[in-house]
Design a protein around this motif. Sequence first.
Motif, PDB file in Angstrom:
ATOM      1  N   MET A 150       0.814  -1.211   0.000  1.00 18.33           N
ATOM      2  CA  MET A 150       0.000   0.000   0.000  1.00 18.33           C
ATOM      3  C   MET A 150       0.855   1.272   0.000  1.00 18.33           C
ATOM      4  SD  MET A 150      -3.156  -1.091   0.085  1.00 18.33           S
ATOM      5  CE  MET A 150      -4.165   0.211   0.791  1.00 18.33           C
ATOM      6  N   SER A 151       2.171   1.100   0.085  1.00 19.11           N
ATOM      7  CA  SER A 151       3.063   2.253   0.206  1.00 19.11           C
ATOM      8  C   SER A 151       2.990   3.155  -1.014  1.00 19.11           C
ATOM      9  CB  SER A 151       4.507   1.780   0.386  1.00 19.11           C
ATOM     10  OG  SER A 151       5.375   2.884   0.393  1.00 19.11           O
ATOM     11  N   MET A 152       3.003   4.459  -0.764  1.00 17.95           N
ATOM     12  CA  MET A 152       3.078   5.455  -1.835  1.00 17.95           C
ATOM     13  C   MET A 152       4.426   6.190  -1.791  1.00 17.95           C
ATOM     14  SD  MET A 152       0.221   5.237  -3.476  1.00 17.95           S
ATOM     15  CE  MET A 152       0.003   6.800  -4.334  1.00 17.95           C
ATOM     16  N   ASP A 153       5.320   5.743  -0.922  1.00 16.28           N
ATOM     17  CA  ASP A 153       6.601   6.418  -0.736  1.00 16.28           C
ATOM     18  C   ASP A 153       7.667   5.965  -1.717  1.00 16.28           C
ATOM     19  OD1 ASP A 153       5.515   7.783   1.438  1.00 16.28           O
ATOM     20  OD2 ASP A 153       6.054   6.170   2.817  1.00 16.28           O
ATOM     21  N   GLU A 154       7.454   4.821  -2.333  1.00 20.94           N
ATOM     22  CA  GLU A 154       8.413   4.285  -3.292  1.00 20.94           C
ATOM     23  C   GLU A 154       7.693   3.328  -4.225  1.00 20.94           C
ATOM     24  OE1 GLU A 154      10.902   0.856  -1.661  1.00 20.94           O
ATOM     25  OE2 GLU A 154      10.396   1.916   0.189  1.00 20.94           O
ATOM     26  N   ILE A 155       8.366   2.932  -5.285  1.00 17.37           N
ATOM     27  CA  ILE A 155       7.811   1.919  -6.174  1.00 17.37           C
ATOM     28  C   ILE A 155       7.830   0.588  -5.443  1.00 17.37           C
ATOM     29  CG2 ILE A 155       8.208   0.616  -8.301  1.00 17.37           C
ATOM     30  CD1 ILE A 155       9.377   3.184  -9.493  1.00 17.37           C
ATOM     31  N   VAL A 156       6.687  -0.074  -5.416  1.00 14.28           N
ATOM     32  CA  VAL A 156       6.604  -1.370  -4.755  1.00 14.28           C
ATOM     33  C   VAL A 156       5.821  -2.344  -5.626  1.00 14.28           C
ATOM     34  CG1 VAL A 156       6.785  -0.485  -2.397  1.00 14.28           C
ATOM     35  CG2 VAL A 156       4.534  -0.715  -3.456  1.00 14.28           C
ATOM     36  N   GLY A 157       6.121  -3.619  -5.452  1.00 13.40           N
ATOM     37  CA  GLY A 157       5.350  -4.667  -6.077  1.00 13.40           C
ATOM     38  C   GLY A 157       4.262  -5.136  -5.137  1.00 13.40           C
ATOM     39  N   GLY A 158       3.598  -6.198  -5.547  1.00 15.64           N
ATOM     40  CA  GLY A 158       2.561  -6.787  -4.710  1.00 15.64           C
ATOM     41  C   GLY A 158       1.180  -6.575  -5.280  1.00 15.64           C
ATOM     42  N   ALA A 159       0.340  -7.587  -5.135  1.00 19.33           N
ATOM     43  CA  ALA A 159      -1.053  -7.550  -5.562  1.00 19.33           C
ATOM     44  C   ALA A 159      -1.808  -8.540  -4.693  1.00 19.33           C
ATOM     45  CB  ALA A 159      -1.180  -7.930  -7.034  1.00 19.33           C
ATOM     46  N   PRO A 160      -3.125  -8.404  -4.582  1.00 19.01           N
ATOM     47  CA  PRO A 160      -3.872  -9.367  -3.778  1.00 19.01           C
ATOM     48  C   PRO A 160      -3.737 -10.802  -4.294  1.00 19.01           C
ATOM     49  CG  PRO A 160      -5.233  -7.470  -4.324  1.00 19.01           C
ATOM     50  CD  PRO A 160      -3.981  -7.359  -5.125  1.00 19.01           C
ATOM     51  N   TYR A 161      -3.247 -10.950  -5.524  1.00 20.24           N
ATOM     52  CA  TYR A 161      -3.175 -12.259  -6.165  1.00 20.24           C
ATOM     53  C   TYR A 161      -1.820 -12.930  -5.989  1.00 20.24           C
ATOM     54  CZ  TYR A 161      -6.623  -9.205  -8.164  1.00 20.24           C
ATOM     55  OH  TYR A 161      -7.624  -8.277  -8.298  1.00 20.24           O
ATOM     56  N   GLY A 162      -0.822 -12.175  -5.478  1.00 16.11           N
ATOM     57  CA  GLY A 162       0.488 -12.767  -5.258  1.00 16.11           C
ATOM     58  C   GLY A 162       1.572 -11.716  -5.131  1.00 16.11           C
ATOM     59  N   ALA A 163       2.715 -12.152  -4.629  1.00 15.27           N
ATOM     60  CA  ALA A 163       3.865 -11.264  -4.463  1.00 15.27           C
ATOM     61  C   ALA A 163       4.468 -10.934  -5.824  1.00 15.27           C
ATOM     62  CB  ALA A 163       4.916 -11.936  -3.577  1.00 15.27           C
ATOM     63  N   THR A 164       4.941  -9.701  -5.968  1.00 11.79           N
ATOM     64  CA  THR A 164       5.562  -9.282  -7.222  1.00 11.79           C
ATOM     65  C   THR A 164       6.728  -8.345  -6.945  1.00 11.79           C
ATOM     66  OG1 THR A 164       4.275  -7.255  -7.622  1.00 11.79           O
ATOM     67  CG2 THR A 164       3.259  -9.323  -8.313  1.00 11.79           C
ATOM     68  N   THR A 165       7.539  -8.182  -7.979  1.00 15.25           N
ATOM     69  CA  THR A 165       8.598  -7.179  -7.931  1.00 15.25           C
ATOM     70  C   THR A 165       8.704  -6.532  -9.302  1.00 15.25           C
ATOM     71  OG1 THR A 165      10.885  -6.732  -7.234  1.00 15.25           O
ATOM     72  CG2 THR A 165      10.512  -8.725  -8.551  1.00 15.25           C
ATOM     73  N   ILE A 166       9.417  -5.430  -9.370  1.00 14.96           N
ATOM     74  CA  ILE A 166       9.579  -4.674 -10.609  1.00 14.96           C
ATOM     75  C   ILE A 166      11.071  -4.577 -10.901  1.00 14.96           C
ATOM     76  CG2 ILE A 166       9.179  -2.451 -11.745  1.00 14.96           C
ATOM     77  CD1 ILE A 166       6.818  -2.227  -9.538  1.00 14.96           C
ATOM     78  N   ALA A 167      11.478  -5.049 -12.078  1.00 14.29           N
ATOM     79  CA  ALA A 167      12.898  -5.202 -12.387  1.00 14.29           C
ATOM     80  C   ALA A 167      13.509  -4.016 -13.132  1.00 14.29           C
ATOM     81  CB  ALA A 167      13.104  -6.469 -13.213  1.00 14.29           C
ATOM     82  N   ALA A 168      12.687  -3.135 -13.698  1.00 13.20           N
ATOM     83  CA  ALA A 168      13.117  -2.051 -14.601  1.00 13.20           C
ATOM     84  C   ALA A 168      13.440  -2.639 -15.967  1.00 13.20           C
ATOM     85  CB  ALA A 168      14.302  -1.269 -14.055  1.00 13.20           C
ATOM     86  N   GLY A 169      13.333  -1.809 -16.983  1.00 19.12           N
ATOM     87  CA  GLY A 169      13.515  -2.275 -18.353  1.00 19.12           C
ATOM     88  C   GLY A 169      14.857  -2.909 -18.625  1.00 19.12           C
ATOM     89  N   ASP A 170      15.886  -2.454 -17.909  1.00 17.57           N
ATOM     90  CA  ASP A 170      17.220  -3.016 -18.108  1.00 17.57           C
ATOM     91  C   ASP A 170      17.586  -4.040 -17.041  1.00 17.57           C
ATOM     92  OD1 ASP A 170      17.534  -1.400 -15.902  1.00 17.57           O
ATOM     93  OD2 ASP A 170      19.158  -0.184 -16.757  1.00 17.57           O
ATOM     94  N   GLY A 171      16.621  -4.386 -16.179  1.00 15.06           N
ATOM     95  CA  GLY A 171      16.868  -5.376 -15.139  1.00 15.06           C
ATOM     96  C   GLY A 171      17.666  -4.878 -13.956  1.00 15.06           C
ATOM     97  N   SER A 172      17.879  -3.567 -13.877  1.00 13.95           N
ATOM     98  CA  SER A 172      18.774  -3.018 -12.854  1.00 13.95           C
ATOM     99  C   SER A 172      18.165  -2.963 -11.461  1.00 13.95           C
ATOM    100  CB  SER A 172      19.227  -1.616 -13.260  1.00 13.95           C
ATOM    101  OG  SER A 172      18.103  -0.744 -13.375  1.00 13.95           O
ATOM    102  N   ARG A 173      16.831  -2.958 -11.364  1.00 15.09           N
ATOM    103  CA  ARG A 173      16.202  -2.884 -10.038  1.00 15.09           C
ATOM    104  C   ARG A 173      16.053  -4.287  -9.461  1.00 15.09           C
ATOM    105  NH1 ARG A 173      11.337  -3.406  -7.347  1.00 15.09           N
ATOM    106  NH2 ARG A 173      10.930  -1.876  -5.711  1.00 15.09           N
TER     107      ARG A 173
END
Length: 199
Positions: A150-173
């Motif tokens: 629920m955080s709005m302080d940074e980019i975060v993953g997550g959905a009610p359907y499962g855990a997620t993450t965001i890698a960035a287009g170049d995979g750097s995150r």
Amino acid sequence: MAKVLVLYYSSYGHIEAMASAIAEGARSAGATVDIKRVPETAPAEVAQAAHFKLDQAAPIANVQDLANYDAIILGSPTRFGRVSSQMAAFLDQAGGLWAKGVLNGKVGAAFTSTASQHGGQETTLFSLITNLLHFGMVIVGLPYSHQGMMSMDEIVGGAPYGATTIAAGDGSRQPSEIDLAGARHQGELVAKTAAKLFS
């Protein structure tokens, strides 16, 4: 004690890291956990040219392995809003298990990674969950008891359907601590659910 399989495909290590966090959470709830990966289907020269992370520690799974667990947690990066071809190819071999009803009533869950915030996380989770439902499994998502998503302080993953993450287009995150906390929480919930069903 519940037996949990964390089964994943990871090209660049993001899903591999999430799989480790999922397993950590499941173990914290008392489960016995194995982490395995599906085989790479891309030709070796293609995988090497694309700099795939080919030296992952998890052993390669066999489709028949699925029968040995109370819970199966699937992880795959998104490919145009759906599951990766490597994971799909593996699951497509499970027709025999499906026909025998071997996975009916077991616990299933899903997690994923995308390049961007709007890169198809939820549709990828649904494509994994669809497979699990066809196998007759009981689905555990990632409820809002994981407040981090629920955080709005940074980019975060997550959905009610499962855990997620965001890698960035170049995979750097790499997965953030909030993303990993969500993965641990989902793993814990899966283990607790399996323990209740199979105790």
